[in-house]
Design a protein around this motif. Structure first.
Motif, short mmCIF file in Angstrom:
data_model
loop_
_atom_site.label_atom_id
_atom_site.label_comp_id
_atom_site.label_asym_id
_atom_site.label_seq_id
_atom_site.Cartn_x
_atom_site.Cartn_y
_atom_site.Cartn_z
N PRO A 153 -33.96 -2.03 51.65
CA PRO A 153 -34.37 -2.31 53.03
C PRO A 153 -33.23 -3.02 53.77
O PRO A 153 -32.31 -3.54 53.14
CB PRO A 153 -35.58 -3.23 52.86
N VAL A 182 -35.82 -3.93 45.36
CA VAL A 182 -36.79 -2.84 45.27
C VAL A 182 -36.25 -1.65 44.49
O VAL A 182 -37.00 -0.98 43.79
CB VAL A 182 -37.29 -2.30 46.64
N ASP A 240 -31.37 1.54 54.54
CA ASP A 240 -32.52 1.11 55.34
C ASP A 240 -33.82 1.71 54.80
O ASP A 240 -34.52 2.42 55.52
CB ASP A 240 -32.29 1.51 56.81
N LEU A 241 -34.13 1.45 53.55
CA LEU A 241 -35.32 2.05 52.93
C LEU A 241 -36.58 1.69 53.70
O LEU A 241 -36.78 0.54 54.10
CB LEU A 241 -35.45 1.60 51.47
N ARG A 242 -37.43 2.69 53.90
CA ARG A 242 -38.70 2.50 54.61
C ARG A 242 -39.85 2.70 53.63
O ARG A 242 -39.65 3.09 52.49
CB ARG A 242 -38.83 3.49 55.78
N GLU A 243 -41.04 2.50 54.14
CA GLU A 243 -42.22 2.55 53.27
C GLU A 243 -42.29 3.86 52.47
O GLU A 243 -42.55 3.84 51.27
CB GLU A 243 -43.48 2.38 54.11
N ILE A 284 -40.12 3.86 49.51
CA ILE A 284 -40.61 3.02 48.42
C ILE A 284 -41.61 3.84 47.60
O ILE A 284 -41.65 3.77 46.37
CB ILE A 284 -41.30 1.74 48.97
#
Lengths: 455, 455
Positions: free
Chosen positions: B64, B129, B92-95, B98
């Motif tokens: 993230p 994460v 920029d990992l998003r939901e 994940i």
């Protein structure tokens, strides 16, 4: 020269270069600091807490304290329950706050820690409070984190205990500076509106030097006031992104009527705020405020030739730059690009509507974008000025245009903690900054024959 | 406040008063206690500070946005050419990432960077994460490496997987991969000057360049600094050096040991902070690499610098003599040198602490400080405040989070971390340190601060 930005823009959905946002937990931590005698607690790895404290420390130049669950490999396998329970116990024992505000992180969210359950099972000393907000870093941005913690204050604390109202108006200021919060309170006082502001970081992150270190400074909203917010007659949420969720939660839980306004930056937004207060509370505009507004209008007229028609690129957080955009349009400037890193179609729609109303057909608005894109937009359509946070300085230098520092974070200048941007006085200050930045650049760079004493 | 109430039970063994009859060794190198306000960071932070100064590499933070945002261009290490490392790249990992994994996104991000910025190598940092959702970063890197024909190397740095020191090690492992299993074949035309690598200097405020200047003058070729102003090719060439000199022992001893095993390069510790340590370190290097000619050059170099600097320091001494200093720094080597430097200026070190010092370093502190000097591992603001008052320290040397604390307590402050603005290494640095201390401790602003520090 620190300019690696390629001029040509190409599709780039999987990579952010030079972000125009950061993650939820820091916003939650900042909001939590706005409760009196609160210690924010970061439920995640040590680094998160350390980075947030560091970033906030650099911006406010005041000590920022928060505790952390200090996750290890073991916590990831077995869950963070033991860390949080032990952490809460330790915090009350060592630091003795009145309240702990826990925020989650990407890590604790991903492993699925159930905060409701963990906190329910933790022994909390008599008279002490623990509230929490889910703030996964992979959703929204720091703005979302602020909104979630402000909402959590209502969820966990506010109560409707009486039949009628307590006669007060709740003021939720949003992610603004301590100076702005003080100014909003001053305006409410001038208008004789009894109020509760939360969160309120003034005199928490902008404390005077007394030769003494206070872990819990005098500022911050007392817990009792947040509880009593449930009895208020109305709530004014300043900024849809930061403050609306808390206002709606108050409506849902305590039937307090919400009014969502822009952050009161600029003449229109301040007018709207003042009118809303009068509508809720009755009374008239006091002479003092009329005078301030009159001075603002006077200055807008006096120096409008300095900024009229100047092109400006604006980036930052949605609530703030929505209001700033409205104001620069009022000044006769041309915002050519308005960009936020925070995701949100609503933001794009609102700014587009402003452009349409002002007849700005070539202006562009972007949400969920980064500063590489912002820079490329400026290369495509050069501007006379950038308004944004400190990270704009790379672009300002590369493009040789002045940067007016507005927003979070400001890591390289002082003033934001002490001089507000909200209200009529804040608008005056914004004009001073914009106008002087343009003239300073002119003075430093123009040809001798163009150099003038009187401007 | 009593010591007992400020130092919690779990931390009692990490606090030591020199010569006061505490028998046991100081407890260090352990995880922080959950709930404590630690000044420490995480594994990712350790990896990032060590590797980030590699100038012509792209540093992608896989996670993230926060981890990339907080570390964007805050290292302060200077580059002689490339500026790529000063940009912030994030997946920029998003939901949804994940849930479904971030591997595709990472692969696309690497493609994007390589196409647009042509880096010499790509470093991919794993954050918390990523360590939990199980992305096979290794495989993505291998495929990208094949596709683009440049090194694409994972940095195994999920924040929770240890402490900052483990991050140093992760960065060193990545560099070892870049260097390869065996030493590169010698290049023709390298001349017959002895060659060394300078490990553990990050070229803050141009410090590495100062030391490099001395070594060049002695007739020694500096293959690369690790990692201040390093390039990918420079790191690869490092395998052909005759000697590794190690300054920041905490971060680099591991790398030096591995390089000795793999490439047969011996190493030795150096400290270029302060006059005596600088001279002793240069003598040590000459003793290991030099001949009669080099000894002569060293004599000339020392003669040229030492006298003038000593004379200039002599002017500062009366203004600084008798002051009491507290140190809270990252690692042990710096503290050791600073204690000596303070001694040369007549300043007494009354408190010394580090975030990640080793047992040996703490034992060493006991031998070079006076009776009653407080020694702390992984301390927190409350302890710092307590011991600063107790010892009557007047200057604090530390990093970003310590600065405002010092100021609130009415203490002068010197940043010996990322925010230093003047080089503090070598002969010039010894003088700069005196200047900085004088500038802060003798500033007229303190006359206006009410001091509560016990004198």
């Amino acid at each position: 020269m620190l300019d690696l930005t390629p001029k040509k823009r190409t599709e780039r959905s999987n990579l952010k270069v030079n972000p125009a946002k950061t993650c939820q937990p820091i916003g939650a931590m900042y909001a939590a600091l706005g409760i009196h005698k609160c210690l924010p607690h970061s439920h995640g790895s040590q680094g998160c807490c350390s980075y947030h404290r560091m970033h906030l420390t650099r911006h406010y130049r005041d000590p920022i304290v928060a505790s952390t669950s200090s996750f290890t490999e073991g916590s990831c396998v077995f869950g963070g329950k033991a860390n949080l329970s032990k952490g809460i116990e330790n915090v009350f024992e060592i630091y003795n706050p009145d309240i702990i505000a826990v925020n989650t992180t990407c890590l604790s969210e991903t492993i699925g820690d159930d905060l409701t359950e963990i906190i329910r099972a933790t022994k909390i000393p008599e008279g002490k409070k623990v509230i929490y907000a889910n703030t996964p870093s992979y959703v929204g941005s720091h703005v979302t984190g602020f909104a979630n913690m402000a909402k959590a204050m209502v969820t966990h604390l506010s109560k409707k205990t009486a039949e009628g109202s307590n006669g007060k108006v709740n003021l939720i200021p949003g992610y603004v500076e301590p100076s702005d919060m003080m100014e909003i309170k001053r305006l409410a006082k001038l208008l004789k509106v009894p109020n509760t502001m939360f969160p309120d970081t003034s005199n928490v992150v902008s404390t005077p030097n007394t030769g003494k270190y206070e872990m819990y400074p005098e500022g911050g909203t007392p817990i009792a006031d947040i509880v009593d917010a449930g009895n208020a007659k109305a709530t004014i949420a300043m900024g849809k992104f930061c403050s609306e969720p808390a206002a709606f939660e108050l409506e849902k839980l305590c039937e307090v009527q919400p009014h969502v306004l822009k952050t009161p930056i600029g003449i229109k937004a301040t007018d709207a705020f003042v009118m809303q207060l009068l509508e809720l509370n009755g009374g008239n505009i006091p002479k003092e405020l009329e005078f301030e507004r009159g001075q603002l209008v006077d200055v807008m007229v006096d120096v409008h030739n300095h900024y009229h028609g100047k092109k400006v690129g604006i980036f930052g957080d949605p609530d703030i730059i929505l209001a700033v955009t409205e104001f620069v349009i009022d000044l006769g400037m041309v915002p050519t690009i308005v960009l936020t890193g925070t995701p949100g179609k609503q933001f794009e729609a609102e700014v587009s509507a402003m452009f349409a109303e002002a007849g700005l057909t070539d202006s562009v608005v972007m949400a969920d974008a980064d500063l590489m894109t912002f820079h490329q937009m400026i290369k495509e359509t050069p501007v006379d000025m950038i308004i944004g946070n400190t990270y704009g300085k790379f672009i300002a230098r590369a493009e040789d245009v002045p940067l007016v520092r507005v927003g979070f974070p400001i890591l390289d200048r002082m003033g934001h903690s002490y001089f507000p941007l909200v209200g009529y006085r804040g608008a005056l200050r914004l004009i001073e900054k914009i106008s002087n930045a343009l003239l300073d650049k002119m003075d430093m760079t123009c040809a001798d024959e163009d150099f003038e004493l009187v401007m | 406040m009593e010591t007992a109430s400020v130092v919690i039970k779990e931390r009692e063994r990490s606090v030591h008063k020199n010569g006061m009859g505490q028998a046991s060794a100081i407890e260090c190198d352990t995880s922080s206690v959950s709930g404590v306000v630690s000044q420490r960071a995480c594994v990712y932070c350790g990896a990032r500070v060590v590797l980030n100064p590699v100038t012509d590499a792209a540093h992608i933070v896989h996670g993230p946005i926060g981890c990339a945002a907080y570390t964007w261009d805050i290292r302060g290490s200077l580059s002689s050419k490339e500026e790529l490392y000063r940009n912030s790249f994030s997946t920029d990992l998003r939901e949804e990432d994940i849930v479904f994994g971030g591997e595709m996104k990472l692969a696309a991000a690497i493609d994007g960077i390589v196409e647009k910025h042509s880096p010499k190598a790509v470093f991919v940092y794993s954050t918390c994460v990523v360590g939990v959702i199980g992305d096979d970063v290794e495989a993505v890197c291998r495929m990208a490496e094949k596709k683009h024909d440049i090194p694409v190397l994972p940095v195994n740095s999920p924040g929770f997987s240890g402490n900052k020191k483990d991050g140093y090690k992760a960065a060193c492992n990545t560099m070892l991969r870049l260097m390869g299993e065996t030493a590169a074949p010698a290049k023709a035309g390298g001349g017959d000057r002895p060659r060394l690598n300078f490990l553990g200097d990050f070229n803050l405020a141009a410090e590495a360049w100062i030391i490099k200047g001395y070594l060049e003058e002695l007739g020694i070729q500096v293959v690369t600094c690790i990692t201040g102003d390093a390039t990918v090719q420079g790191l690869r060439d490092a395998t052909r050096a005759d000697l590794n000199i190690v300054q920041c022992a905490g971060s680099m001893t591991y790398l030096a040991k591995r390089m000795e095993e793999r490439y047969g390069i011996p190493y030795t510790g150096v400290r270029f902070l302060g006059l005596s340590d600088t001279i002793a370190s240069l003598e040590k290097i000459v003793g290991l690499l030099g001949d009669a000619g080099m000894e002569e050059r060293l004599e000339r170099l020392v003669a040229r610098h030492k006298g003038p600097v000593e004379e200039a320091l002599g002017e500062y001494r009366p203004r600084l003599e008798g002051k009491r200093a507290a140190l809270y720094v990252g690692g042990g080597f710096k503290a050791t040198s600073l204690i000596a430097q303070f001694g040369e200026l007549g300043i007494e070190t009354v408190l010394v602490g580090t975030q990640t010092g080793s047992r040996e370093e703490y034992e060493h502190f006991k031998t070079i400080t006076g009776e009653g000097t407080v020694i702390l591992d992984d301390t927190n603001p409350s302890e710092l405040e307590h011991f600063i008052r107790e010892t009557g320290a007047e200057i604090l040397v530390g990093g970003v989070k310590e600065r405002p604390l010092a100021y609130k307590l009415g203490l002068a402050f010197v940043d010996h971390n990322h925010e230093r603005k003047h080089p503090l290494a070598g002969f010039e640095g010894a003088l700069n340190l005196a200047k900085e201390i004088d500038g802060t401790v003798n500033s007229p602003v303190w006359r206006h601060v009410k001091k509560e520090v016990a004198r």
